[in-house]
Scaffold this active site. Sequence first.
Site, PDB file in Angstrom:
ATOM      1  N   TYR A 151      16.533 -55.406  46.821  1.00 45.86           N
ATOM      2  CA  TYR A 151      16.172 -54.169  47.521  1.00 45.86           C
ATOM      3  C   TYR A 151      14.675 -54.093  47.786  1.00 45.86           C
ATOM      4  O   TYR A 151      13.854 -54.521  46.980  1.00 45.86           O
ATOM      5  CB  TYR A 151      16.650 -52.932  46.759  1.00 45.86           C
ATOM      6  CG  TYR A 151      16.203 -52.800  45.327  1.00 45.86           C
ATOM      7  CD1 TYR A 151      15.164 -51.940  44.963  1.00 45.86           C
ATOM      8  CD2 TYR A 151      16.835 -53.519  44.303  1.00 45.86           C
ATOM      9  CE1 TYR A 151      14.761 -51.792  43.643  1.00 45.86           C
ATOM     10  CE2 TYR A 151      16.445 -53.383  42.986  1.00 45.86           C
ATOM     11  CZ  TYR A 151      15.411 -52.514  42.662  1.00 45.86           C
ATOM     12  OH  TYR A 151      15.015 -52.385  41.339  1.00 45.86           O
ATOM     13  N   HIS A 205      20.926 -43.712  39.877  1.00 45.54           N
ATOM     14  CA  HIS A 205      19.491 -43.487  39.769  1.00 45.54           C
ATOM     15  C   HIS A 205      18.932 -42.921  41.070  1.00 45.54           C
ATOM     16  O   HIS A 205      19.225 -43.423  42.150  1.00 45.54           O
ATOM     17  CB  HIS A 205      18.774 -44.801  39.448  1.00 45.54           C
ATOM     18  CG  HIS A 205      19.252 -45.433  38.175  1.00 45.54           C
ATOM     19  ND1 HIS A 205      19.163 -46.788  37.937  1.00 45.54           N
ATOM     20  CD2 HIS A 205      19.823 -44.899  37.064  1.00 45.54           C
ATOM     21  CE1 HIS A 205      19.656 -47.064  36.727  1.00 45.54           C
ATOM     22  NE2 HIS A 205      20.071 -45.935  36.184  1.00 45.54           N
TER      23      HIS A 205
END
Length: 468
Positions: free
Chosen positions: A129, A66
């Site tokens: 993240y 991605h």
Amino acid sequence: MSLPSLETTPIPGLVVVRLDRRDDARGFFKENWQREKMLAIGLPDFGPVQNNVSFNADRGVTRGIHTEPWDKFVSLATGRIFGAWVDMREGDSFGATFSLEMDTSVAVFVPRGVGNSYQTLEDATAYTYLVNEHWRPGIAYPALALEDPTVAIPWPIPLTEAIISDKDQHNPELDPTTAIAPKRTLVLGAGGQLGKALVASLPGAQGVTRAELDVTDAEAVAAWPWHQYAVVLNAAAYTAVDTAETPDGRRDAWAANATAPATLARLSSRHGFTLVHYSSEYVFDGTAEEHTEDEPLSPLGVYAQSKAAGDIAVATAPRHYLLRTSWVIGEGNNFVRTMQRLASNGVSPSVVSDQVGRLTFTDELVRATRHLLESGAAHGTYHVSNGGPAMSWAEVAQAVFERSDRSADDVAPITTEEYAAGALAQDKPFAPRPLRSAMALDKIRAAGFEPEDALAGLERYLVASERP
């Protein structure tokens, strides 16, 4: 705890961070993100605004590839993964890959435009993240097939045995025509002297006039896609110094010179773009021989006060260059053009001789802007003008006349007080002026920029203006 260490990779901007993890019988502790320490080892100050956790129950879960439109700082809370990245950005590194096994002592900074993927090597792996933009519903971004033969990622667990979402099983293969362009550069005030010069000099820059984007209009600001820009240069300003002393002028000056910069500073903080704002020596009262960047603000008139307020607002943006300049000369109506026209028409003007400063040609201001941006100079305030000795307006006019085959004696020196009396006698508004406008150029020189002498710039400007 000690500093983490940083390792570069074949993908520009993608770096591996080895964290200082402390283990004992109870488990471990680590500073997963500590801004000061991360900056100290060379990580960019990317300004995270959201923290996400992707929990993976089973070994073999494979996600990606991605290419989300933001920077990411990825790490693990539990477990172990095989991480893989592909550069999807325009440029020589398009298609470059990097992979490594990660445990909880490793983190990776992933710049915008780099495809991100991973495969879990243990059950109960928590992948975390930080990102520097908020997730938005309906956002679209490029993806790449996990099995793409061009990048040939060496997955430890064969993809035929991996756990993959239906969506990730139908991603396209690598295609250079879909390479991600860098974020854009926006120039506000593109119709003015400086704005025109910036747009002409900055490749790919998008210039807009106030008619196209009015930063004092809340609806226009809300509708504008600020997240698409890496740099916003604010060359828009209200510069009618005398008219600013009128009721309508006061409102317009404060809207353009104070409110708009405050809005841009807020947007810079929110969206992470670098804000370049142009100010004026008018923020000082003109009593210092040369004005330094740290001189206290002491504006005299309405225009000056509105510019000073804008300076204060811009300084709140985390990534800003505040460029104070003086006596700007570019394409369009300006003092040098007026003197050149008067010299050509046989007119002998009276020009003030007690206001002293330095000319700033727009090409020089653009050159300084590019230098600061491209060199990665420290953010903050810089004084920028052409170099050489300070001159009065009368001396500048005389220099123009001499280069136009007229005598310097055809320019009659007068005082600012005499000039003001003439304006007031005609019921025209008149703003107070700083008598000394020269600015110290030590800081911009220390950043590696050497200003061109103003008279050399004037010579070139006059020659260029004579061309058909």
